[in-house]
Design a protein around this motif. Structure first.
Motif, PDB file in Angstrom:
ATOM      1  N   LEU A 105      13.558  55.018  33.570  1.00 55.76           N
ATOM      2  CA  LEU A 105      14.885  54.692  33.434  1.00 55.76           C
ATOM      3  C   LEU A 105      15.475  53.698  34.246  1.00 55.76           C
ATOM      4  CD1 LEU A 105      16.407  58.160  32.797  1.00 55.76           C
ATOM      5  CD2 LEU A 105      15.894  56.397  30.962  1.00 55.76           C
ATOM      6  N   SER A 106      14.965  53.582  35.499  1.00 56.97           N
ATOM      7  CA  SER A 106      15.405  52.672  36.272  1.00 56.97           C
ATOM      8  C   SER A 106      14.894  51.250  35.901  1.00 56.97           C
ATOM      9  CB  SER A 106      14.772  52.949  37.858  1.00 56.97           C
ATOM     10  OG  SER A 106      15.062  51.769  38.659  1.00 56.97           O
ATOM     11  N   ASN A 107      13.610  51.242  35.567  1.00 55.58           N
ATOM     12  CA  ASN A 107      12.850  50.071  35.139  1.00 55.58           C
ATOM     13  C   ASN A 107      13.594  49.513  33.789  1.00 55.58           C
ATOM     14  OD1 ASN A 107      10.981  50.081  37.433  1.00 55.58           O
ATOM     15  ND2 ASN A 107       9.714  51.051  36.412  1.00 55.58           N
ATOM     16  N   LEU A 108      13.812  50.462  32.928  1.00 59.25           N
ATOM     17  CA  LEU A 108      14.466  50.117  31.839  1.00 59.25           C
ATOM     18  C   LEU A 108      15.783  49.342  32.065  1.00 59.25           C
ATOM     19  CD1 LEU A 108      13.394  53.113  29.363  1.00 59.25           C
ATOM     20  CD2 LEU A 108      12.709  50.497  29.191  1.00 59.25           C
ATOM     21  N   CYS A 109      16.642  50.086  32.819  1.00 66.95           N
ATOM     22  CA  CYS A 109      17.971  49.546  33.251  1.00 66.95           C
ATOM     23  C   CYS A 109      17.868  48.253  33.690  1.00 66.95           C
ATOM     24  CB  CYS A 109      18.584  50.542  33.854  1.00 66.95           C
ATOM     25  SG  CYS A 109      19.108  52.082  32.778  1.00 66.95           S
ATOM     26  N   CYS A 110      16.781  47.961  34.662  1.00 70.71           N
ATOM     27  CA  CYS A 110      16.512  46.759  35.405  1.00 70.71           C
ATOM     28  C   CYS A 110      16.210  45.508  34.367  1.00 70.71           C
ATOM     29  CB  CYS A 110      15.546  46.814  36.238  1.00 70.71           C
ATOM     30  SG  CYS A 110      16.287  47.703  37.817  1.00 70.71           S
ATOM     31  N   GLY A 111      15.405  45.923  33.308  1.00 69.47           N
ATOM     32  CA  GLY A 111      15.172  45.260  32.299  1.00 69.47           C
ATOM     33  C   GLY A 111      16.150  44.565  31.454  1.00 69.47           C
ATOM     34  N   LEU A 112      17.226  45.718  31.230  1.00 68.92           N
ATOM     35  CA  LEU A 112      18.048  45.124  30.366  1.00 68.92           C
ATOM     36  C   LEU A 112      19.163  44.338  31.157  1.00 68.92           C
ATOM     37  CD1 LEU A 112      18.902  48.663  28.585  1.00 68.92           C
ATOM     38  CD2 LEU A 112      17.840  46.826  27.424  1.00 68.92           C
ATOM     39  N   LYS A 113      19.481  44.713  32.534  1.00 60.99           N
ATOM     40  CA  LYS A 113      20.085  43.818  33.222  1.00 60.99           C
ATOM     41  C   LYS A 113      19.808  42.332  33.287  1.00 60.99           C
ATOM     42  CE  LYS A 113      22.292  47.628  35.915  1.00 60.99           C
ATOM     43  NZ  LYS A 113      22.348  48.326  37.207  1.00 60.99           N
TER      44      LYS A 113
END
Length: 314
Positions: A297-305
């Motif tokens: 989830l942290s990596n997905l959120c970083c990717g979206l940001k």
């Protein structure tokens, strides 16, 4: 002189091909991006790289991603009305079949790993080692590669020398590997053997875990998680069967629908049957696993940001 109606029809056809390419290309790119983030997550921690079930998940993820990539390439070629030669088409199809076979075989190995973890917890660390996991993955790829070699031999039995040209007059598809009756029979036998074997192994593991879960000495929480994982494997295998099951459905639709409506329906089925089952499975695994979920989830959120910053920046 070309009439305005024929020009309009041609422009409409070109526009529809562009729309259909976007309709399939956007989900494919999105799923491949998610797969890349999951793969990065699995390779970011040493515990993931040295745990058998995560190594098997990585193998499944790589195979599914390659399968989606080659499928999208073949779709784009067919949608662009590009006719390939038999050797080039055969190479693409055989590559797709190599990665397609990895899916049910890896699911079977993953099911056996969960079976050992629940039914033989004290021996799990000695049975399911990194060495045995690597051997299982190598065996899966070797088995699939042997299948490809057999199909190459069967394809070579077709009298290509009698053709005026090796260039195809139809779009490239899976049927290029079943040009002879023997190749068609082998295709049916192989698919039935692989899918039924994987189904039997998953079902056996599921039943064995249910029986073991009733024992008082069994970790109920671990058994419950294993059952949910094995149930997911069965659903995945069923979804993996859908492209094969959809073939007679496609033939029936072709007989009752107009060509343009048939093409539209095939595009919808391609996304629902080919892309989504292979693309969403790793994401479901990642979100279900308590160890992977927070990092993923942290990596997905970083990717979206990062994507948002890229769009905003001039």
């Amino acid at each position: 002189m070309v009439s305005n109606s024929s020009v309009a029809a041609q422009l409409q056809g070109e526009l529809e091909r562009i729309v259909l390419s976007i309709f399939t290309g956007v989900p494919c790119v999105a799923l491949l991006t998610i797969n890349a983030i999951i793969l990065f997550t699995l390779r970011s921690k040493q515990v993931f790289r040295e745990t058998s079930r995560y190594v098997l998940l990585t193998n499944l993820l790589v195979a599914d991603s390659l399968y989606m990539m080659i499928g999208e390439i073949m779709y784009f070629i067919a949608n662009s009305r590009v006719f390939l030669s038999y050797p080039v088409c055969g190479a693409l199809v055989l590559y797709a079949m190599l990665t397609e076979s990895i899916f049910p075989l890896t699911l079977a190995v993953m099911s056996l790993e969960r079976y050992v973890a629940v039914c033989f917890p004290l021996r799990h660390s000695s049975i399911v080692t990194m060495r045995s996991t690597a051997a299982a993955i190598a065996l899966v790829w070797a088995f699939s590669f042997v299948n490809v070699l057999i199909r190459v031999v069967l394809m070579c039995q077709f009298p290509f020398e009698e053709l005026d040209s090796l260039d195809m007059n139809v779009v490239c598809d899976m049927f290029v590997t079943v040009l002879t009756p023997v190749a068609g029979e082998y295709d049916q036998v192989y698919n039935i053997f692989v899918l039924s074997s994987a189904g039997i192994i998953i079902l056996f593991s599921f039943i064995a875990v249910i029986i073991t879960a009733r024992s008082a000495s069994t970790d109920r929480n671990s058994a419950r998680k294993a059952l949910s994982t094995l149930l997911l494997h069965m659903i995945q295998l069923g979804l993996g069967l859908s492209p094969r099951i959809s073939l007679p459905v496609s033939v029936a639709l072709f007989q009752v629908m107009s060509w343009i409506n048939f093409v539209r329906m095939m595009n919808v089925m391609y996304v629902l049957i080919m892309l989504l089952p292979r693309g969403l499975s790793p994401l479901i695994y990642g979100l279900r696993d308590q160890a992977i979920r927070p990092i993923l989830l942290s990596n997905l959120c970083c990717g979206l940001k990062l994507a948002a910053k890229t769009e905003i920046s001039p």
